[in-house]
Design a protein around this motif. Structure first.
Motif, PDB file in Angstrom:
ATOM      1  N   LEU A 181      26.704  19.912  14.027  1.00 58.43           N
ATOM      2  CA  LEU A 181      25.469  19.143  14.154  1.00 58.43           C
ATOM      3  C   LEU A 181      24.325  19.907  13.494  1.00 58.43           C
ATOM      4  N   ILE A 182      23.382  19.168  12.915  1.00 55.77           N
ATOM      5  CA  ILE A 182      22.178  19.789  12.371  1.00 55.77           C
ATOM      6  C   ILE A 182      20.969  19.228  13.123  1.00 55.77           C
ATOM      7  N   PRO A 183      19.831  19.928  13.116  1.00 59.71           N
ATOM      8  CA  PRO A 183      18.751  19.627  14.069  1.00 59.71           C
ATOM      9  C   PRO A 183      17.769  18.531  13.677  1.00 59.71           C
ATOM     10  N   HIS A 184      18.008  17.829  12.587  1.00 61.51           N
ATOM     11  CA  HIS A 184      17.136  16.693  12.267  1.00 61.51           C
ATOM     12  C   HIS A 184      17.801  15.812  11.215  1.00 61.51           C
ATOM     13  N   GLU A 185      17.315  14.567  11.122  1.00 59.54           N
ATOM     14  CA  GLU A 185      17.801  13.642  10.101  1.00 59.54           C
ATOM     15  C   GLU A 185      17.407  14.129   8.715  1.00 59.54           C
ATOM     16  N   PHE A 186      18.136  13.658   7.706  1.00 59.88           N
ATOM     17  CA  PHE A 186      17.720  13.896   6.329  1.00 59.88           C
ATOM     18  C   PHE A 186      16.487  13.029   6.042  1.00 59.88           C
ATOM     19  N   SER A 187      15.577  13.552   5.243  1.00 58.95           N
ATOM     20  CA  SER A 187      14.380  12.773   4.892  1.00 58.95           C
ATOM     21  C   SER A 187      13.800  13.285   3.582  1.00 58.95           C
ATOM     22  N   ILE A 205       8.307  12.482   8.520  1.00 56.76           N
ATOM     23  CA  ILE A 205       9.019  13.627   9.095  1.00 56.76           C
ATOM     24  C   ILE A 205       9.817  13.172  10.318  1.00 56.76           C
ATOM     25  N   PRO A 206      11.085  13.570  10.424  1.00 64.15           N
ATOM     26  CA  PRO A 206      11.892  13.194  11.591  1.00 64.15           C
ATOM     27  C   PRO A 206      11.275  13.749  12.877  1.00 64.15           C
ATOM     28  N   LEU A 207      11.236  12.917  13.918  1.00 66.70           N
ATOM     29  CA  LEU A 207      10.684  13.327  15.209  1.00 66.70           C
ATOM     30  C   LEU A 207      11.791  13.794  16.150  1.00 66.70           C
ATOM     31  N   ASP A 208      11.376  14.283  17.296  1.00 65.94           N
ATOM     32  CA  ASP A 208      12.335  14.768  18.289  1.00 65.94           C
ATOM     33  C   ASP A 208      12.902  13.631  19.138  1.00 65.94           C
ATOM     34  N   ALA A 209      12.169  12.528  19.237  1.00 65.10           N
ATOM     35  CA  ALA A 209      12.590  11.415  20.089  1.00 65.10           C
ATOM     36  C   ALA A 209      13.787  10.693  19.492  1.00 65.10           C
ATOM     37  N   LEU A 210      14.799  10.464  20.330  1.00 66.66           N
ATOM     38  CA  LEU A 210      15.989   9.747  19.885  1.00 66.66           C
ATOM     39  C   LEU A 210      15.695   8.258  19.757  1.00 66.66           C
ATOM     40  N   ARG A 211      16.385   7.601  18.820  1.00 70.33           N
ATOM     41  CA  ARG A 211      16.246   6.153  18.697  1.00 70.33           C
ATOM     42  C   ARG A 211      16.942   5.444  19.854  1.00 70.33           C
ATOM     43  N   GLU A 212      16.517   4.193  20.085  1.00 73.80           N
ATOM     44  CA  GLU A 212      17.037   3.441  21.227  1.00 73.80           C
ATOM     45  C   GLU A 212      18.551   3.307  21.193  1.00 73.80           C
ATOM     46  N   GLU A 213      19.110   3.035  19.990  1.00 71.02           N
ATOM     47  CA  GLU A 213      20.564   2.855  19.921  1.00 71.02           C
ATOM     48  C   GLU A 213      21.308   4.157  20.244  1.00 71.02           C
ATOM     49  N   THR A 214      20.689   5.308  19.921  1.00 76.49           N
ATOM     50  CA  THR A 214      21.299   6.589  20.261  1.00 76.49           C
ATOM     51  C   THR A 214      21.254   6.819  21.769  1.00 76.49           C
ATOM     52  N   SER A 261      10.980   8.617  13.405  1.00 80.34           N
ATOM     53  CA  SER A 261      10.281   9.422  12.396  1.00 80.34           C
ATOM     54  C   SER A 261       8.802   9.091  12.412  1.00 80.34           C
ATOM     55  N   ASP A 262       7.993  10.025  11.952  1.00 78.03           N
ATOM     56  CA  ASP A 262       6.549   9.836  11.898  1.00 78.03           C
ATOM     57  C   ASP A 262       6.210   8.775  10.868  1.00 78.03           C
ATOM     58  N   ALA A 263       5.458   7.743  11.269  1.00 77.58           N
ATOM     59  CA  ALA A 263       5.163   6.625  10.377  1.00 77.58           C
ATOM     60  C   ALA A 263       4.287   7.037   9.212  1.00 77.58           C
ATOM     61  N   THR A 264       3.515   8.119   9.368  1.00 78.87           N
ATOM     62  CA  THR A 264       2.598   8.550   8.310  1.00 78.87           C
ATOM     63  C   THR A 264       3.255   9.515   7.339  1.00 78.87           C
ATOM     64  N   THR A 265       3.952  10.517   7.878  1.00 80.44           N
ATOM     65  CA  THR A 265       4.503  11.576   7.027  1.00 80.44           C
ATOM     66  C   THR A 265       5.971  11.378   6.675  1.00 80.44           C
ATOM     67  N   ASP A 302       0.831  -1.203   0.000  1.00 79.16           N
ATOM     68  CA  ASP A 302       0.000   0.000   0.000  1.00 79.16           C
ATOM     69  C   ASP A 302       0.868   1.257   0.000  1.00 79.16           C
ATOM     70  N   LYS A 303       0.203   2.409  -0.053  1.00 83.43           N
ATOM     71  CA  LYS A 303       0.923   3.677  -0.202  1.00 83.43           C
ATOM     72  C   LYS A 303       1.838   3.993   0.976  1.00 83.43           C
ATOM     73  N   ASP A 304       1.562   3.391   2.114  1.00 79.75           N
ATOM     74  CA  ASP A 304       2.363   3.682   3.304  1.00 79.75           C
ATOM     75  C   ASP A 304       3.493   2.678   3.511  1.00 79.75           C
ATOM     76  N   ALA A 305       3.843   1.950   2.472  1.00 75.46           N
ATOM     77  CA  ALA A 305       4.856   0.888   2.599  1.00 75.46           C
ATOM     78  C   ALA A 305       6.151   1.403   3.187  1.00 75.46           C
TER      79      ALA A 305
END
Length: 683
Positions: free
Chosen positions: A647-653, A566-575, A560-564, A291-294
């Motif tokens: 450092l820059i304030p968000h991941e590339f997307s 867009i990178p989120l503010d929450a850090l990933r677990e490994e970070t 990142s937001d699963a729908t859009t 589907d479109k959200d793959a």
């Protein structure tokens, strides 16, 4: 087989001109592949395997489980109806059919129907702006365009008056505007599909199909450039079929009628055209549409349904998959994590031994047998337990990602190719895999060489064979720049051939950084070294063109937001875990960098402002600097060592514009966006 259309050149820049085929290329494989048109090949497969499942897609309310399956007999009927539909609304011979839609069965029906009607297919990325859509339709001389939904229809409404040749726009899915099926030139797919067409129109279709030639253009692939609008790569029927057959010959143990594929990468890209549509036909396999959200998180759901036997994904797909698996593993109890870590280590050890061409010891084999039972459960969870070939390409993939999947008994086979080469030209997969750093040996029927190599054997990669494109539509000079009279395609990529005959990609000529001291530096190598040393880092972008020294921009890994997307503010677990080792206990990027969370990325200006205001924890900066120093120890020369970073304030997307449709970094876009940040690194 139709005779080949008379031609005087091996290249063409016109939809109305055929090319000579290089049927005399050395090797029995090339000489054994008879030229066919795609409609001819499609008809042969459908008539030989009418009852085999061909396509599968989710249809709410259909069948027992909400899915529809179409066999090859039904597939052929749908394509014929689509061809008649397109003829009825004005599709002209040697014009193009634009398709602006996410992957779906109608994409295949429209494409194959247009080819039967003597037209050319021009796929358009759904993320394209209205102006970019106009460029494709105007360049491709489109007379009909198929669009996905109301959102895509709005783009066509905005530009249709500027396209005098465009006779019709067909919308696939609702909701439909009140002008569809009412105003001239606007149609719904469903209403056209229900029509009954005259005998005369069917005879016209048959006549047109008889005028389709294997050495004519079948497809336009618009290459995603970093500056300006992309060029239209012209691929012939023979280019595409030969590429598919070469891939089939390279991959061992592919079983006719038993292969299952998943279509989710954009069909406007050459990789999806070869791996989904063409390879599906060559294997008489079943293609399941995601589907479109793959790419936003639902892909694993489709894998679980389809249980694919082979998949292709750009590196970012596998990076995202790795992130999800690592996050899930972090939530398990300590004993489960320990057992899984031991199992993955045993699987990786066994697989590495095989890749190195050695025979595993008895103890390695026993440990692998036990460990593989445990990691198989992970493959079952993500729906890849039946997958024999997992291919990746289109952008560099890190050794870290390869090693992670190797430990899950899923070795990633790296491919190399480009739109102009008709797809894949080399592949490091299956029993041919002898390392984790190369793109493998050359495909059958193709030849690769390295030109103007330096002392280490590195130079520009050249390729030649029947898959090489016809030319850039309407751009004779640009075509002659890359395809020389001797038939060699100049890729613009840098690499070398190792002692075992594997192609190793090291960078891109146009991406080469030339320092103020005249040193030529391929950025990808250095960026990968830094990523290896800093597992908390998501993106590394090397800077230094015409500068005195090298610097890098770094982004830390966040969710990142699963729908859009867009990178989120929450850090990933490994970070978060990496930071804990530094005695830093932040879980959000904004608090870690001391910037307002709501000002990180509403727009480019806000992102740059946030980047300029970053005041990071000293322990974080020190750890990042130490990682870069460790990477510098592996630099080839002093000029290739990184001196400073920011450092820059968000991941590339994709959503924020730093990644293109195939998830490659758009370097010039990032340079322009963060120009003020970069300038500070050189003061």
């Amino acid at each position: 087989m139709n005779e080949l259309k008379p031609a005087t050149r091996y290249t063409s820049t016109s939809l109305h001109e055929a090319v000579k085929l290089r049927l005399d290329e050395p090797g029995s494989f090339s000489q054994g592949v008879v030229p066919h048109t795609i409609p001819q090949f499609f008809a042969e497969v459908c008539e030989k395997y009418p009852e085999l499942p061909a396509l599968e897609w989710e249809t709410p309310g259909a069948g027992v489980d909400g899915w529809t399956t179409l066999n090859y007999r039904g597939y052929q009927k749908q394509v014929e109806q689509a061809a008649l539909m397109l003829l009825s609304v004005g599709l002209e011979e040697r014009s193009s059919l634009g398709i602006l839609a996410f992957n779906c069965p109608e994409w295949f029906f429209a494409e194959l129907g247009a080819l039967r009607a003597g037209a050319v297919v021009a796929g358009i990325y759904p993320s394209n702006s209205a102006e970019a859509v106009y460029h494709v339709l105007a360049t491709g001389e489109s007379t009909v365009c198929v669009v996905d939904d109301a959102q895509q229809m709005a783009k066509l409404r905005a530009i249709k008056k500027r396209l005098p040749r465009l006779k019709a726009v067909i919308q696939l899915h609702g909701p439909f505007g009140n002008f569809v099926d009412q105003e001239p030139g606007y149609f719904s797919w469903q209403n056209l599909q229900e029509r009954t067409f005259s005998k005369e129109l069917k005879e016209e279709l048959k006549a047109r199909e008889g005028r389709v030639y294997a050495n004519e253009c079948a497809m336009l692939i618009f290459t995603s450039g970093t500056v300006g609008f992309p060029k239209a790569v012209m691929l012939s029927h023979d280019n595409i079929i030969f590429e598919g057959k070469s891939a089939k010959a390279f991959l061992e143990n592919m079983i006719i009628g038993s292969e299952r594929l998943v279509s989710y990468l954009p069909l406007s890209h050459v990789a999806a055209q070869i791996t989904d549509l063409m390879f599906g036909l060559i294997c008489a396999g079943c293609v399941t549409f995601a589907d479109k959200d793959a790419l936003k998180g639902t892909l694993i759901k489709t894998f679980r349904k389809a249980r694919p036997t082979a998949i292709f994904g750009v590196p970012r797909v596998f990076e995202k998959m790795q992130e999800r698996l690592v996050a899930a593993e972090a939530k398990a109890n300590p004993l489960s994590r320990l057992l899984l870590a031991l199992a993955r280590a045993s699987v990786a050890e066994y697989r590495t031994t095989l890749i190195e061409g050695k025979t595993p010891s008895m103890s390695e084999s026993v440990k692998y047998w036990l460990a593989s039972r445990l990691v198989k459960r992970i493959r079952e969870i993500i729906g890849l337990d039946h997958c024999r070939y997992i291919l990746t390409g289109s952008a560099p993939v890190s050794v870290e990602v390869k090693q992670f999947f190797l430990s899950l008994d899923m070795p990633l086979g790296e491919c190399y190719g480009m739109s102009e080469s008709g797809g894949i030209v080399s592949m490091n997969v299956g029993n041919q895999m002898s390392n984790l750093h190369s793109a493998g040996p050359t495909m059958k029927g193709l030849t690769i060489k390295v030109q103007d190599s330096d002392g280490s054997g590195q130079g520009e990669i050249l390729m030649r064979g029947r898959t090489i494109f016809m030319g850039y539509l309407g751009l004779r000079e640009k075509t002659e720049e890359v395809i020389k009279e001797d038939g060699w395609l100049h890729s613009g990529d840098l690499g070398y051939i190792d002692p075992k005959g594997n192609l190793v990609i090291s960078g891109r000529l146009k991406e080469l950084i030339i320092t103020a001291g005249g040193e030529n530096i391929p950025p990808v190598q250095i960026e990968d070294l830094i990523k290896k040393e800093l597992p908390c880092v998501s993106n590394v972008l090397l800077v230094g063109d015409h500068r005195k020294y090298l610097t890098v921009l770094l982004s830390l890994k966040t969710k990142s937001d699963a729908t859009t997307g867009i990178p989120l503010d929450a850090l990933r677990e490994e970070t978060v875990e990496w930071l804990r080792d530094l005695d830093i206990h932040e879980t959000s990027l904004s608090s870690l960098l001391n910037i307002p969370s709501d000002l990180r990325l509403p727009n480019d200006a806000a992102a740059v402002s946030a980047a300029l205001d970053i005041i990071a924890e000293p322990k974080l900066l020190e750890a990042l600097e130490e990682g870069i120093k460790r990477a510098n120890k592996n630099a080839i020369s002093n000029a290739q060592r990184v001196q400073k970073f920011a450092l820059i304030p968000h991941e590339f997307s994709l959503a924020t514009g730093e990644l293109g449709p195939t998830l490659k970094i758009r370097r010039s876009i990032v340079h322009d966006k963060y120009a003020k940040v970069i300038d500070l690194l050189y003061k």
